[in-house]
Motif scaffolding. Structure first.
Motif, PDB file in Angstrom:
ATOM      1  N   LYS A 173      -6.075  10.552  -3.913  1.00 54.51           N
ATOM      2  CA  LYS A 173      -5.074  10.455  -2.503  1.00 54.51           C
ATOM      3  C   LYS A 173      -5.709   9.374  -1.635  1.00 54.51           C
ATOM      4  O   LYS A 173      -6.820   8.924  -1.970  1.00 54.51           O
ATOM      5  N   THR A 174      -4.807   8.712  -1.151  1.00 64.31           N
ATOM      6  CA  THR A 174      -5.250   7.821   0.049  1.00 64.31           C
ATOM      7  C   THR A 174      -5.474   8.522   1.323  1.00 64.31           C
ATOM      8  O   THR A 174      -5.305   9.479   1.395  1.00 64.31           O
ATOM      9  N   SER A 175      -6.231   7.535   2.139  1.00 65.30           N
ATOM     10  CA  SER A 175      -6.633   8.497   3.393  1.00 65.30           C
ATOM     11  C   SER A 175      -5.692   8.241   4.756  1.00 65.30           C
ATOM     12  O   SER A 175      -4.508   7.538   4.449  1.00 65.30           O
ATOM     13  N   GLY A 176      -5.480   9.444   5.442  1.00 64.96           N
ATOM     14  CA  GLY A 176      -4.610   9.696   6.405  1.00 64.96           C
ATOM     15  C   GLY A 176      -4.913   8.627   7.372  1.00 64.96           C
ATOM     16  O   GLY A 176      -6.082   8.517   7.717  1.00 64.96           O
ATOM     17  N   PHE A 177      -4.013   8.415   8.301  1.00 67.54           N
ATOM     18  CA  PHE A 177      -4.183   7.615   9.545  1.00 67.54           C
ATOM     19  C   PHE A 177      -3.365   8.036  10.576  1.00 67.54           C
ATOM     20  O   PHE A 177      -2.307   8.653  10.398  1.00 67.54           O
ATOM     21  N   LYS A 178      -3.539   7.433  11.970  1.00 64.24           N
ATOM     22  CA  LYS A 178      -2.610   7.664  13.151  1.00 64.24           C
ATOM     23  C   LYS A 178      -2.554   6.360  13.761  1.00 64.24           C
ATOM     24  O   LYS A 178      -3.475   5.733  13.754  1.00 64.24           O
ATOM     25  N   LYS A 179      -1.162   6.350  14.124  1.00 60.46           N
ATOM     26  CA  LYS A 179      -0.837   5.000  14.749  1.00 60.46           C
ATOM     27  C   LYS A 179      -0.435   5.323  16.116  1.00 60.46           C
ATOM     28  O   LYS A 179       0.170   6.395  16.471  1.00 60.46           O
ATOM     29  N   ALA A 180      -0.447   4.558  17.002  1.00 57.62           N
ATOM     30  CA  ALA A 180      -0.124   4.534  18.412  1.00 57.62           C
ATOM     31  C   ALA A 180       0.808   3.312  18.914  1.00 57.62           C
ATOM     32  O   ALA A 180       0.457   2.265  18.656  1.00 57.62           O
ATOM     33  N   ILE A 181       2.099   3.532  19.416  1.00 56.46           N
ATOM     34  CA  ILE A 181       2.741   2.533  19.615  1.00 56.46           C
ATOM     35  C   ILE A 181       2.631   2.524  21.418  1.00 56.46           C
ATOM     36  O   ILE A 181       3.065   3.621  21.863  1.00 56.46           O
ATOM     37  N   VAL A 182       2.116   1.370  22.072  1.00 56.10           N
ATOM     38  CA  VAL A 182       2.114   1.527  23.550  1.00 56.10           C
ATOM     39  C   VAL A 182       2.891   0.591  24.205  1.00 56.10           C
ATOM     40  O   VAL A 182       3.085  -0.564  23.958  1.00 56.10           O
ATOM     41  N   ASP A 183       3.524   1.205  25.272  1.00 53.95           N
ATOM     42  CA  ASP A 183       4.482   0.196  26.088  1.00 53.95           C
ATOM     43  C   ASP A 183       3.570  -0.105  27.317  1.00 53.95           C
ATOM     44  O   ASP A 183       3.179   0.498  27.907  1.00 53.95           O
ATOM     45  N   ASN A 230       1.337  10.546  13.138  1.00 53.75           N
ATOM     46  CA  ASN A 230       0.301  10.872  12.349  1.00 53.75           C
ATOM     47  C   ASN A 230       0.859  10.865  10.736  1.00 53.75           C
ATOM     48  O   ASN A 230       1.791  11.477  10.417  1.00 53.75           O
ATOM     49  N   TYR A 231       0.077  10.081  10.096  1.00 52.42           N
ATOM     50  CA  TYR A 231       0.479   9.893   8.805  1.00 52.42           C
ATOM     51  C   TYR A 231      -0.710  10.698   7.890  1.00 52.42           C
ATOM     52  O   TYR A 231      -1.680  10.464   7.869  1.00 52.42           O
ATOM     53  N   GLY A 232       0.072  11.510   7.023  1.00 54.54           N
ATOM     54  CA  GLY A 232      -0.847  12.096   6.110  1.00 54.54           C
ATOM     55  C   GLY A 232      -0.974  11.261   4.817  1.00 54.54           C
ATOM     56  O   GLY A 232      -0.789  10.513   4.597  1.00 54.54           O
ATOM     57  N   PRO A 233      -2.123  11.902   3.889  1.00 52.78           N
ATOM     58  CA  PRO A 233      -2.581  11.172   2.787  1.00 52.78           C
ATOM     59  C   PRO A 233      -1.407  11.088   1.643  1.00 52.78           C
ATOM     60  O   PRO A 233      -0.671  12.265   1.760  1.00 52.78           O
ATOM     61  N   SER A 234      -1.195  10.086   0.991  1.00 49.16           N
ATOM     62  CA  SER A 234      -0.330  10.130  -0.038  1.00 49.16           C
ATOM     63  C   SER A 234      -0.842  10.456  -1.490  1.00 49.16           C
ATOM     64  O   SER A 234      -1.898   9.845  -1.764  1.00 49.16           O
ATOM     65  N   ARG A 235      -0.450  11.283  -2.342  1.00 49.60           N
ATOM     66  CA  ARG A 235      -1.170  11.473  -3.529  1.00 49.60           C
ATOM     67  C   ARG A 235      -0.701  10.929  -4.535  1.00 49.60           C
ATOM     68  O   ARG A 235       0.462  10.467  -4.411  1.00 49.60           O
ATOM     69  N   LYS A 236      -1.632  10.420  -5.354  1.00 49.76           N
ATOM     70  CA  LYS A 236      -1.349   9.570  -6.545  1.00 49.76           C
ATOM     71  C   LYS A 236      -1.967   9.989  -7.952  1.00 49.76           C
ATOM     72  O   LYS A 236      -2.837  10.524  -7.751  1.00 49.76           O
ATOM     73  N   SER A 237      -1.141   9.789  -8.714  1.00 47.77           N
ATOM     74  CA  SER A 237      -1.639   9.996 -10.294  1.00 47.77           C
ATOM     75  C   SER A 237      -1.585   8.854 -11.140  1.00 47.77           C
ATOM     76  O   SER A 237      -0.674   8.105 -11.057  1.00 47.77           O
TER      77      SER A 237
END
Length: 96
Positions: free
Chosen positions: A73-83, A55-62
């Motif tokens: 800020k950028t939008s957060g996202f979720k990644k899944a690695i599937v075996d 789970n990646y949170g948003p990164s703040r920028k100025s």
């Protein structure tokens, strides 16, 4: 709710899929591992051994502009690695 948003197609994930039979996906942030497993099995017709999520949170920028400091800020996202099970493959390029 669509669990799988899009596959991750980078050099690192392509090498990981060829060597270790692992595939990466951007997924819905509210989806859990069981839902991700069922979605991959239903969509691609493979059997999934293991699912790992990040789970990646948003990164703040100025920015500094003429009118002052702009914060955002950028939008957060979720990644899944599937075996995937031995012998099964997922071909992302078959329907191009």
């Amino acid at each position: 709710m669509s669990v799988l948003i899009k596959p991750i197609i980078t050099e690192k994930m392509t090498a990981d899929s060829e060597l270790h039979n692992r595939y990466g996906f951007f997924v819905d942030p509210k989806a859990n591992k069981i839902q991700i497993k069922e979605a991959v099995e239903a969509t691609y017709g493979v059997s999934v051994d293991k699912v790992r999520t990040m789970n990646y949170g948003p990164s703040r920028k100025s920015r500094y502009t003429k009118t002052g400091v702009q914060h955002g800020k950028t939008s957060g996202f979720k990644k899944a690695i599937v075996d995937v099970a031995e012998g099964d493959i997922i071909d992302f390029y078959s329907n191009l």
